[in-house]
Each structure stands twice: as C-alpha cells, then as structure tokens.
Design a protein around this motif. Structure first.
Motif, PDB file in Angstrom:
ATOM      1  N   MET A   1       0.732  -1.128  -0.071  1.00 31.77           N
ATOM      2  CA  MET A   1      -0.023  -0.030  -0.217  1.00 31.77           C
ATOM      3  C   MET A   1       0.671   1.282  -0.072  1.00 31.77           C
ATOM      4  SD  MET A   1      -2.964   1.056   2.535  1.00 31.77           S
ATOM      5  CE  MET A   1      -3.917   0.155   2.014  1.00 31.77           C
ATOM      6  N   ASN A   2       0.078   2.020  -1.176  1.00 27.53           N
ATOM      7  CA  ASN A   2       0.953   3.759  -0.486  1.00 27.53           C
ATOM      8  C   ASN A   2       1.629   3.801   1.075  1.00 27.53           C
ATOM      9  OD1 ASN A   2       1.497   3.214  -3.520  1.00 27.53           O
ATOM     10  ND2 ASN A   2       0.010   4.513  -3.872  1.00 27.53           N
ATOM     11  N   GLU A   3       2.079   5.117  -0.184  1.00 27.33           N
ATOM     12  CA  GLU A   3       2.080   5.470   2.139  1.00 27.33           C
ATOM     13  C   GLU A   3       1.176   6.587   1.931  1.00 27.33           C
ATOM     14  OE1 GLU A   3       5.129   5.888   4.295  1.00 27.33           O
ATOM     15  OE2 GLU A   3       5.413   3.998   3.942  1.00 27.33           O
ATOM     16  N   PRO A   4       0.815   7.076   3.473  1.00 25.16           N
ATOM     17  CA  PRO A   4       0.015   8.586   2.973  1.00 25.16           C
ATOM     18  C   PRO A   4       0.124   9.300   2.406  1.00 25.16           C
ATOM     19  CG  PRO A   4      -0.298   6.851   5.442  1.00 25.16           C
ATOM     20  CD  PRO A   4       0.890   6.730   4.125  1.00 25.16           C
ATOM     21  N   ILE A   5      -0.272  10.382   1.931  1.00 24.39           N
ATOM     22  CA  ILE A   5      -0.469  11.548   1.562  1.00 24.39           C
ATOM     23  C   ILE A   5      -0.867  12.627   2.405  1.00 24.39           C
ATOM     24  CG2 ILE A   5      -0.584  12.472  -0.539  1.00 24.39           C
ATOM     25  CD1 ILE A   5       1.751  10.923  -0.653  1.00 24.39           C
ATOM     26  N   ARG A   6      -0.428  13.738   2.899  1.00 24.59           N
ATOM     27  CA  ARG A   6      -0.929  14.313   3.231  1.00 24.59           C
ATOM     28  C   ARG A   6      -1.640  15.386   2.842  1.00 24.59           C
ATOM     29  NH1 ARG A   6       0.477  14.449   8.151  1.00 24.59           N
ATOM     30  NH2 ARG A   6       2.513  12.945   9.376  1.00 24.59           N
ATOM     31  N   ASN A   7      -2.498  16.081   3.326  1.00 23.63           N
ATOM     32  CA  ASN A   7      -3.270  16.857   1.941  1.00 23.63           C
ATOM     33  C   ASN A   7      -2.949  17.954   1.848  1.00 23.63           C
ATOM     34  OD1 ASN A   7      -5.801  14.835   0.911  1.00 23.63           O
ATOM     35  ND2 ASN A   7      -5.194  14.002   3.279  1.00 23.63           N
TER      36      ASN A   7
ATOM     37  N   ASP B   1       0.499  12.051  -4.486  1.00 16.25           N
ATOM     38  CA  ASP B   1      -0.952  10.879  -5.269  1.00 16.25           C
ATOM     39  C   ASP B   1      -0.513  10.706  -6.503  1.00 16.25           C
ATOM     40  OD1 ASP B   1      -2.497  12.636  -6.239  1.00 16.25           O
ATOM     41  OD2 ASP B   1      -3.513  11.961  -4.405  1.00 16.25           O
ATOM     42  N   GLU B   2      -1.107   9.381  -6.830  1.00 13.64           N
ATOM     43  CA  GLU B   2      -1.457   8.772  -8.272  1.00 13.64           C
ATOM     44  C   GLU B   2      -1.810  10.149  -9.116  1.00 13.64           C
ATOM     45  OE1 GLU B   2      -2.740   5.078  -7.353  1.00 13.64           O
ATOM     46  OE2 GLU B   2      -4.848   6.147  -8.937  1.00 13.64           O
TER      47      GLU B   2
ATOM     48  N   ALA C   1     -10.268  10.434   1.337  1.00 13.17           N
ATOM     49  CA  ALA C   1      -8.669  10.751   0.636  1.00 13.17           C
ATOM     50  C   ALA C   1      -7.780  10.635   2.041  1.00 13.17           C
ATOM     51  CB  ALA C   1      -8.629  11.748   0.429  1.00 13.17           C
TER      52      ALA C   1
ATOM     53  N   GLY D   1      -4.952   7.207   1.531  1.00 10.24           N
ATOM     54  CA  GLY D   1      -3.852   7.769   1.467  1.00 10.24           C
ATOM     55  C   GLY D   1      -3.678   8.779  -0.191  1.00 10.24           C
ATOM     56  N   VAL D   2      -4.512   9.433   0.423  1.00 11.30           N
ATOM     57  CA  VAL D   2      -4.201   9.694  -1.580  1.00 11.30           C
ATOM     58  C   VAL D   2      -4.799  11.380  -0.988  1.00 11.30           C
ATOM     59  CG1 VAL D   2      -4.610   8.291  -2.827  1.00 11.30           C
ATOM     60  CG2 VAL D   2      -6.615   9.719  -1.995  1.00 11.30           C
TER      61      VAL D   2
ATOM     62  N   PRO E   1      -9.214   5.916 -11.445  1.00  6.50           N
ATOM     63  CA  PRO E   1      -7.875   5.138 -10.465  1.00  6.50           C
ATOM     64  C   PRO E   1      -6.958   4.031 -10.783  1.00  6.50           C
ATOM     65  CG  PRO E   1      -9.571   4.333  -9.502  1.00  6.50           C
ATOM     66  CD  PRO E   1      -9.755   5.366 -10.707  1.00  6.50           C
ATOM     67  N   THR E   2      -5.636   3.501  -9.790  1.00  7.22           N
ATOM     68  CA  THR E   2      -5.256   2.472 -10.394  1.00  7.22           C
ATOM     69  C   THR E   2      -5.681   1.570  -9.789  1.00  7.22           C
ATOM     70  OG1 THR E   2      -3.856   2.517  -8.726  1.00  7.22           O
ATOM     71  CG2 THR E   2      -3.241   3.639 -10.669  1.00  7.22           C
TER      72      THR E   2
ATOM     73  N   LEU F   1      -5.333   1.682  -5.827  1.00  9.66           N
ATOM     74  CA  LEU F   1      -6.235   2.079  -5.014  1.00  9.66           C
ATOM     75  C   LEU F   1      -7.720   1.564  -5.701  1.00  9.66           C
ATOM     76  CD1 LEU F   1      -6.661   5.477  -3.976  1.00  9.66           C
ATOM     77  CD2 LEU F   1      -6.861   6.330  -6.216  1.00  9.66           C
TER      78      LEU F   1
ATOM     79  N   ARG G   1      -8.441  -0.651  -2.336  1.00 10.15           N
ATOM     80  CA  ARG G   1      -8.639   0.501  -1.271  1.00 10.15           C
ATOM     81  C   ARG G   1     -10.047   0.841  -0.856  1.00 10.15           C
ATOM     82  NH1 ARG G   1      -3.329   2.382  -2.239  1.00 10.15           N
ATOM     83  NH2 ARG G   1      -4.086   4.014  -2.316  1.00 10.15           N
TER      84      ARG G   1
ATOM     85  N   ARG H   1     -12.284  -1.156  -0.265  1.00 13.20           N
ATOM     86  CA  ARG H   1     -12.042  -2.074   1.148  1.00 13.20           C
ATOM     87  C   ARG H   1     -12.071  -1.034   2.366  1.00 13.20           C
ATOM     88  NH1 ARG H   1      -6.375  -4.801   2.511  1.00 13.20           N
ATOM     89  NH2 ARG H   1      -5.907  -1.964   3.055  1.00 13.20           N
TER      90      ARG H   1
END
Lengths: 243, 79
Positions: free
Chosen positions: A1-7, A58-59, B30, B34-35, B50-51, B54, B57, B60
C-alpha cells in the motif's frame, strides 16, 4: 500500500524548491552561477520523485506531473526544432546564443505550468485565475511605474488592467464568448507590441520570444481552454462536493 | 476536459457509497485511502480512473467490491 499523502496544498519539498528557484533567479543579478540553484529547485524534486526518494504526491498528482512534462516536451521540442531550423537556414548571421536556450526554456516552463494548473483546477477555473493574476501583475507594474507620474496618469494606466478582470468575470459566466475575446485580445497584443516580429529576421532580438510567451501565452492559453473544455466547470480541488 | 478523458468510459458509484453507506466526507475517505481530496473528487466526477491498487483500497474502506464501485459504461460492457 502507498504511503499516506498528506493533504497539504504544497509539500515541504515543493516549498523548498520554490524558494530555491526564486532565490536562484534573483541572485543571477549577482552572478549567473546562481542559476544552478534555480535548476536544482526546478528539476531536483522531479528527479528525487523518479528515484523514489521523495513521495509527496499521490497517483493523480503524479499523472498530472507526467502529462505536464509530456506537454512541455512536445512544446519545447517543437519550438527548439523550429528555431534551430530557422537559425541554420537563415541567410543572415544569426548566432545560436544563449537566447535560444532561454527561448526554449520559457516555452517549456510555460507549457508545463499551464498544463499543471489545468490538471489541478480544470480549464475554466485555471483561465479565470490566470486572468486575475495577469491583470494584477499588470496593475502592479503600472502602479510602480507611475508612482511619480501623478494621480491621473496612475489611474489611466491602471485602467489597462480592467479588461483582464472583466474577462475573468466573463469567463465565469460565458466561457465561450470570453474565449473568443481572449483570442482576439492575444492577437491585438501581438500586433500592438509588435510581437509578430518573432517571425521576422531576428527572432531572438530583445527577448522577443520570451515577451511573446509572457504576453500572448497566457491569453492564448486561457482562450483555448475556455473554448476547448466542455465540462470542466466545477473541476478542481475547490469545486468538490463535501458530503 | 478532453485532455483527461479516459480511453474507456468507466462509471463509478463512489459518491453514493461514500455518503450513504460509509457516511464519509471526501477528506475523510482521502485520508483513509492515502490520497488527496482532489483525487477522490476527480474519481467521483469521472475525470480520473484510479489504479487497481487505489480501487481495491477504496472498495475495502467502503466495504464493497470493486465491481460495486466501478463498471464499464453500457456500450463497453458487451465488448
């Protein structure tokens, strides 16, 4: 899982990069060697992200960055090839001076900036905000340039900024007519400031290309975004539906 | 926005499931995924697909399957 991105709107890496770019360009007045600072600020974060050492986007943001980079490559590459062809085929003795590099960089950075803003805000909102910034910068320079010229001159010169604020207002309500008006305004600016001379005998004279990018670029980009975007009203991070 | 239009039209039910099933705001979802909120907003408006990671995630977090969240548009479903 990706690291959380701070908003956050701006990550610390982006802020540091902005400081380096600003300082680098400002310090070129002292020595052009400081341009290295600007280069580190402009390209360093992207290189670190590609190496996987910085993960502050993020992505969606990374996809926007890749797209903006591709757009900058297309615009910068095209302009570079055209300019080199122009210089090498010219009968006149045009030198491949640093003006060539500056011209290509200005086109590349402008394209990257517009594409990034477009991905972030959407077409309509980007156009409105660019127009407001454009008008504000114009107003600021007019005020600074007429501080000793009397109140009347100051007011008259400042009126030149009004059309940009009016176009920003118009873009919000009637994007299509505003887009057409912006393209017309860009054409008028090109004529009024003799920017068409960029196609003349010496395109690099007095930074013509950079001036054309700075003056006509925002107007052309805004006009095209307002005409081309079909459903971007309400796009962007601030147009969200907060349940 | 032609520049961001996906090759295939993907429909999503993210907004309804986020609000009605999970009772989350865009910001809360978000943070959990983690986005940024912009990413959630862009997905809900159909501007961004999204990928797979994501999408999984999000499914879930909301307690649904990916198929509940995303589907191909009717014209694409039978291809």
């Amino acid at each position: 899982m990706n690291e959380p991105i701070r908003n956050r709107r701006l990550s610390p890496v982006t802020l540091i990069a902005a400081v380096l770019v600003t300082a680098g360009f400002a310090l070129t007045a002292v020595s052009w060697g400081f341009l290295v600072l600007a280069a580190v600020g402009a390209f360093g974060p992207g290189i670190l992200r590609e190496l996987g050492w910085v993960r502050d986007k993020d992505e969606l943001q990374m996809q926007a960055a890749y797209r903006a980079g591709y757009h900058a490559y297309l615009a910068g590459g095209l302009v570079a090839m055209l300019l080199i062809a122009r210089v090498r085929s010219s009968a006149a003795d045009l030198s491949l001076s640093d003006e060539l590099g500056t011209a290509i960089l200005s086109v590349m950075w402008f394209t990257w900036l517009i594409s990034s803003l477009h991905a972030y805000w959407g077409g309509y909102r980007t156009a409105q905000r660019i127009l407001i910034i454009f008008g504000s910068v114009w107003l600021l320079f007019n005020i600074l340039g007429n501080l000793q010229g009397g109140v009347t001159a100051l007011l008259m010169q400042s009126l030149l900024a009004v059309p940009f604020f009016a176009l920003a207002w118009l873009a919000r309500r009637w994007p299509r007519p505003a887009g057409v008006l912006l393209l017309g305004t860009a054409a008028f600016c090109g004529y009024f400031f003799h920017l068409y001379e960029v196609f003349g005998a010496d395109p690099f004279s007095r930074g013509r290309i950079e001036v054309a990018v700075l003056f006509m670029g925002p107007l052309l980009a805004c006009g095209l975004m307002l005409l081309a975007d079909r459903d971007s009203a309400g796009d962007g991070v601030e147009g969200g539906l907060q349940a | 926005m032609p520049l961001m239009k996906p090759r295939h039209d993907i429909l999503n039910d993210l907004r309804r499931l986020r609000v009605e099933k999970a009772g989350l705001t865009q910001q809360q979802l978000a943070d959990l995924a983690g986005v940024t909120r912009q990413t959630i907003l862009s997905i809900e408006k159909g501007k961004y697909s999204p990928t797979v990671g994501l999408a999984l995630r999000l499914a879930r977090i909301l307690g649904v399957t990916v198929e509940d969240l995303f589907s191909l548009s009717p014209g694409e479903s039978h291809e």
